[in-house]
Enzyme design. Structure first.
Site, PDB file in Angstrom:
ATOM      1  CE1 TYR A 169      13.040  -9.268   6.830  1.00 50.02           C
ATOM      2  CE2 TYR A 169      14.532 -10.005   8.538  1.00 50.02           C
ATOM      3  CZ  TYR A 169      13.758  -9.021   7.978  1.00 50.02           C
ATOM      4  OH  TYR A 169      13.672  -7.792   8.573  1.00 50.02           O
ATOM      5  CG  ASN A 225      -0.386  -0.231   2.505  1.00 53.94           C
ATOM      6  OD1 ASN A 225       0.847  -0.240   2.636  1.00 53.94           O
ATOM      7  ND2 ASN A 225      -1.209  -0.421   3.520  1.00 53.94           N
ATOM      8  CG  ASP A 235       2.415  -8.125   5.761  1.00 50.36           C
ATOM      9  OD1 ASP A 235       2.873  -9.114   6.352  1.00 50.36           O
ATOM     10  OD2 ASP A 235       3.009  -7.031   5.700  1.00 50.36           O
TER      11      ASP A 235
END
Lengths: 402, 402
Positions: A294, A110, A140
């Site tokens: 990660y 975003n 996410d």
């Protein structure tokens, strides 16, 4: 306004995913097919590459290299976490003009949609015709409008696979296991841990997401209860869990230029929760914590095929609608078709619908403190693909003789 | 002494691996084929199951269940970390006699070999004919005599795959990444991180193993040097790294009943090293640490085929040599045949050769502080199988215009 003729520029931004290069190659393919696009360039490290005129020529890459890149995790163009200032946005437009960039595709979350949105408004104000498109990616899964985000399915597959093995590990040796999973505002990825459950007693037994206030007291009670009945307990917790006042259970001090706090790349939250459980259950209890880190977003040997294909397609779609002139700017979204089985279709929404906002797990997917509703699994399963199912022995007893 | 007729009992011990159940099923298969074995039983949680007479009947499992179990990670019989006392060993022999156990197969590391060795001596003293066999497993690859250990190839494959993705992640965003990998005394698994290197500038750039004293000062200097030349640095460090006096760089207080200190299941070492680097390079440097944790040994979606096949075969071999009477006790070892290409053969060695001892990385595989010799890769590659090779863009420059 028909589509301009000129060069196309692509950038990648934010945290990488295992399939973000599928989208990159999708955009390149789409651009190469269009007669509106002369050169296809890449900005190295996203907006940094634009500002520093560090551009590379993607049109010269062979098809074999592009296919190899598509199947390589993380940002082949290299990424950046940077929100350009107004001055920097103006500089970016100057670079666009100098290089006759008429199409800019920004692959990111975003924050990237917001950057594209700001650039678009500025370009309109200056009457410079450059078509700005946001190509979604984020493990996410927290972008608005779209049913789900490219990158999520693969990360969710990794989390589910990891939890499945970890549950067997915990079943082997007993005790308590805390797994900390990425997600600062949204619990989509942590919720995917529930896809690991096959047998009744399989973990994760408790799942904590940022959509619900985390109560440290209840946490101890809930773990104790499961531990006393099963002799073990597997817990999945989002890195972004917080108390009823919104205060993160554990936060470090580092922030990026978007104002986001560093939660990943440290084992601190897992160690804190494990320490808390030692206080409740005693120092002798076997309690371990892992932070998936990660690996969730970069592990290439556990990619969802659906996710890889969709990531490629959002890239192609962005290039197609941009160069056809069908849309002057926008963000590509995925719609879910479920008749008769899961299938994705692709549409375009306005940049402002995606910029900055976050979509968290809806209430229907939640099930009280420490719980995820079964309906979530119907949502997530098609995105992740078929998962390995662990087989347990039947445990036919041999009578005691001694 | 010909092989006795009676029941066989199998146990699993220590930290699980992704292929330890291949060995379990291999032993079951071997026993079912022998006319010396009446029933095939499993001890739930290893020696705990023997002591508590918690035995299950493995002979009643279907072939389909056994094949499913073989492909499920971690200990299907459930595991244990327990060194039985002399009194408990005596009790175990009583249980063996009560259930007419004539073959005991203990799948585990050097602690398990030691338990089998002690039980064997005690059985000989009491003239109870039970054939005690150790079936090797350990992701640490630190057993003596054998060329390598079942379980290592799959864990090494996971570590190499994880590092490959993580190197791309670090290349995407820059900065410093510390990865902490299992291995308290031996660096075999950490060294496997070097299999991730394909391009000249690929990480891991520095690799620290317990075979070399770790110098915190030099560590800072070495990271600084690579960071200033590449703008990034990926470090792989064993959990068991220690200073020149043998003091662990970070140790927690918990020990298991073999006297081993808990190093896994905490992010503390990674966070400590990251903190140290922040002191050297400044708080603003992007420094992250991940601890691979239990995923290394339990992740089922990244198994080495060679490792899975060999793990199955060591189990079959143990059952075969035991029930044929060829050996009265022993530990199965793997020999490496390299003519013309890698192939494993299997032999038996005395329990005392494997019990307790640890095989660390030989000097030929080391290359100064922070380095692993290239010859290690020739050793490890066949055990891990073909790995994905990341593809990078050619970075053809576009000239500056602005």
């Amino acid at each position: 306004m028909s589509a301009p003729i000129g060069n196309a520029l692509i950038g990648q931004s934010g945290g990488p995913t295992a399939v973000i290069n599928q989208s990159l190659v999708g955009v390149i393919e789409g651009c190469l097919r269009s007669d509106r696009v002369k050169g296809v360039y890449g900005a190295v490290h996203g907006v940094e590459g634009v500002l520093g005129e560090n551009l590379i020529d993607l049109g010269r890459e062979s098809a074999a290299t592009l296919e190899g890149v598509a199947n390589t995790p993380c940002a082949a163009l290299r990424s950046v976490r940077k929100k350009p200032t107004e001055e920097e946005c103006a500089r970016m437009l100057e670079v666009f003009q100098a290089h006759d960039i008429r199409y800019f595709f920004y692959i990111g979350g975003n924050d990237s949609a917001e950057t594209a949105h700001i650039l678009n408004q500025m370009a309109v104000d200056r009457s410079y015709d450059v078509r700005l498109f946001h190509v979604p990616k984020t493990i996410d899964n927290d972008l608005c409008v779209t049913d789900h985000c490219p990158g999520y399915g693969s990360a969710a597959r990794f989390v589910a696979s990891a939890l499945m093995g970890d549950n067997e590990d915990n079943r082997s040796l007993g005790g308590i296991k805390v797994d900390v999973i990425m997600g600062r505002h949204a619990g989509w990825l942590t919720a995917a841990s529930t896809l690991a459950k096959v047998h009744d007693e399989d973990g994760p037994h408790l799942v904590y997401v940022p959509e619900q206030a985390f109560d440290l007291e209840r946490f101890g009670d809930e773990v104790s209860e499961i531990y006393s009945s099963l002799g073990r307990c597997v817990i999945a917790a989002s890195e972004g869990i917080h108390d009823a006042n919104g205060k993160l259970i554990l936060e470090s001090q580092e922030k990026d230029s978007h104002g986001n706090v560093q939660l990943s790349g440290t084992g601190a939250l897992g160690d804190f929760l494990a320490g808390r459980l030692k206080e409740v259950l005693g120092e002798d209890t076997r309690i371990r914590a892992d932070t998936f880190g990660y690996l969730q977003r970069s592990f290439a040997d556990c990619v969802s095929e659906v996710d890889a294909n969709e990531a490629r397609e959002v890239g192609r779609m962005a290039a197609r609608v941009a160069t056809s002139g069908e849309y002057q700017h926008g963000s590509v979204i995925i719609k879910r078709e479920e008749d008769p089985t899961y299938r994705a279709s692709f549409e375009v929404t306005d940049l402002s619908n995606v910029a900055k906002n976050t979509k968290t797990l809806p209430a229907e997917f939640l099930s009280g403190h420490g719980g995820i509703a079964a309906s979530f699994q119907d949502y997530a399963r098609p995105l992740v693909g078929a998962l390995r199912a662990p087989t347990h022995l039947s445990d036919y007893p041999v009578g005691t003789k001694d």
